[in-house]
Design an enzyme around this catalytic site. Structure first.
Site, PDB file in Angstrom:
ATOM      1  N   PRO A 103      21.747 -51.107 -19.083  1.00  0.00           N
ATOM      2  CA  PRO A 103      21.316 -50.334 -20.261  1.00  0.00           C
ATOM      3  C   PRO A 103      20.106 -49.475 -19.932  1.00  0.00           C
ATOM      4  O   PRO A 103      19.157 -49.932 -19.283  1.00  0.00           O
ATOM      5  CB  PRO A 103      20.981 -51.417 -21.285  1.00  0.00           C
ATOM      6  N   CYS A 104      20.146 -48.231 -20.387  1.00  0.00           N
ATOM      7  CA  CYS A 104      19.088 -47.285 -20.008  1.00  0.00           C
ATOM      8  C   CYS A 104      18.099 -47.021 -21.140  1.00  0.00           C
ATOM      9  O   CYS A 104      17.161 -46.243 -20.964  1.00  0.00           O
ATOM     10  CB  CYS A 104      19.712 -45.964 -19.568  1.00  0.00           C
ATOM     11  N   GLU A 105      18.284 -47.644 -22.310  1.00  0.00           N
ATOM     12  CA  GLU A 105      17.422 -47.324 -23.449  1.00  0.00           C
ATOM     13  C   GLU A 105      15.944 -47.532 -23.154  1.00  0.00           C
ATOM     14  O   GLU A 105      15.088 -46.794 -23.644  1.00  0.00           O
ATOM     15  CB  GLU A 105      17.821 -48.165 -24.664  1.00  0.00           C
ATOM     16  N   HIS A 113      14.382 -46.944 -20.466  1.00  0.00           N
ATOM     17  CA  HIS A 113      13.834 -45.861 -19.647  1.00  0.00           C
ATOM     18  C   HIS A 113      13.925 -44.511 -20.333  1.00  0.00           C
ATOM     19  O   HIS A 113      13.327 -43.538 -19.887  1.00  0.00           O
ATOM     20  CB  HIS A 113      14.613 -45.760 -18.334  1.00  0.00           C
TER      21      HIS A 113
END
Length: 395
Positions: free
Chosen positions: A135-137, A139
């Site tokens: 999951p990139c949320e 960053h």
């Protein structure tokens, strides 16, 4: 197969093929006795794996999905419906390995005994390709609260620890470019850990619009191989210019159909008025005085509440594509936001991909938005995975 005669002679063959594939054309076919065994962590509904499968077939390899891991049980069912993995593991990736990411960051390398899941442990030494899209949320530049120090940012190190413990031959990890700015240097630690474990590492930020995806979506890829240097020449050879536009991807979906994937979202009366304004004035950006009060004193989100252009790539397709208040998601010629079908096309999912599971159960719109918006675009995955699968052919 779709008729290719109208695509123009300047379109590269593989790009022509992918557009045909998007609309339900035949994928790479043919039998192979040379399997490539794949494990996909944070797999979602399977966009990363779908592109990897096509890359394997393009090289004459047979993709075998040994394990798909995600905390989303429904997403795993969609993955299973489309990719038929040997096993699915409905758990947090961090619980699969008894190893502290802090130890990994200090240079201590895990071994197969660290794997806590029996199914994964049985695969140690037999995995050709490990995929991971944490999951990139945490960053994301849209995360104004915990960006650069979000606890989720260390998930990339969980993925690396599992890859090393599995002794995977090749590894591809995807995230947003902002991951490099994390205060704990998680990306740099991931690269150093892979190198310490004997991998050759190539990291690049790529734009999906260069790889037959009709959206500008920049993503960081960490590519690693224990066999030889990832083949960067293949990435350079696949870059296309100009990028495909919105028309290229969704022109044939202009009028909504009866499938749940083709039904537009209903909007509030206020947003209906905003959409109407864009069409009545032939505008693509909403003026500040028609925006919510928080935008009227100045903002840095010009694409929010905006309308797409037929002759340009879309912006990044996110999980908010059903709402005009979360990006430039108003259709170019129809007074509505994108349907899930259109968003899936813009992400590079072919019409043959089934966003349903056992019994043809139709998912909730919020589930569709998450699976589609969070996915690694399959054409981009295809291009990247080619660079590491090529190293398998040298073995």
């Amino acid at each position: 197969m779709q008729d290719l005669s109208g695509l123009g002679s300047d379109v590269e063959p593989w790009m022509r093929w992918w557009r045909t594939y998007l609309r339900g054309g035949i994928a790479n076919v043919g039998k192979s006795e040379f399997p490539v065994r794949i494990v996909d962590l944070f797999c979602g509904c399977g966009g990363f794996s779908l592109g990897a499968a096509e890359a394997a077939r393009a090289l004459g390899l047979l993709p075998v999905f040994e394990a798909a891991v995600d905390i989303d049980a429904a997403g795993l069912q969609v993955y299973s419906r489309n990719l038929q993995p040997v096993r699915t593991i409905n758990r947090d990736v961090g619980t699969l390995i008894g190893y502290s990411v802090h130890r990994l960051a200090r240079g201590e390398i895990p071994d197969r005994s660290s794997l806590l899941d029996p199914g994964l442990r049985s695969l140690a030494g037999r995995v050709d390709l490990l995929l991971a899209g944490p999951p990139c949320e945490g960053h994301s530049n849209l995360n104004n609260k915990t960006r650069r120090r979000d606890p989720r940012n260390t998930l990339v190190l969980d993925a690396v620890a599992v890859a090393i413990a599995l002794e995977a031959s090749t590894v591809v990890i995807e995230n947003v470019p902002g991951a490099r700015a994390d205060e704990r240097r998680v990306v740099q630690s991931a690269e150093e850990a892979l190198k310490s474990a004997g991998y050759r590492v190539l990291s690049r930020v790529l734009d999906a619009s260069d790889y037959a995806v009709a959206q500008t979506r920049r993503r960081l890829f960490i590519m690693a191989s224990r066999l030889s240097e990832p083949c960067e020449r293949m990435l350079a050879g696949l870059v296309k210019s100009p990028p495909p536009d919105v028309r290229w991807a969704i022109e044939d979906l202009e009028d909504a159909g009866e499938s749940p994937l083709d039904i537009p979202t209903r909007h509030s009366a206020e947003n209906e008025r905003r959409i109407a304004y864009l069409f009545e004035t032939h505008s693509y950006d909403l003026p500040d005085d028609l925006r919510p009060p928080c935008h009227r004193g100045g903002h840095t989100y010009p694409s929010v509440y905006g309308r797409l252009s037929w002759d340009k790539p879309a912006g990044t397709i996110t999980t908010g594509f059903t709402s005009m208040g979360r990006g430039r998601f108003v259709h170019p010629s129809r007074p509505r936001t994108l349907t899930p079908h259109e968003a899936a096309r813009l992400q590079g999912f072919p019409d043959s991909f089934r966003f349903v599971w056992e019994g043809d159960r139709v998912p909730a719109r919020s589930q569709l938005a998450k699976w589609i918006g969070d996915a690694v675009p399959p054409p981009l995955a295809y291009a990247v995975v080619l660079t590491v699968l090529k190293t398998l052919l040298t073995r």
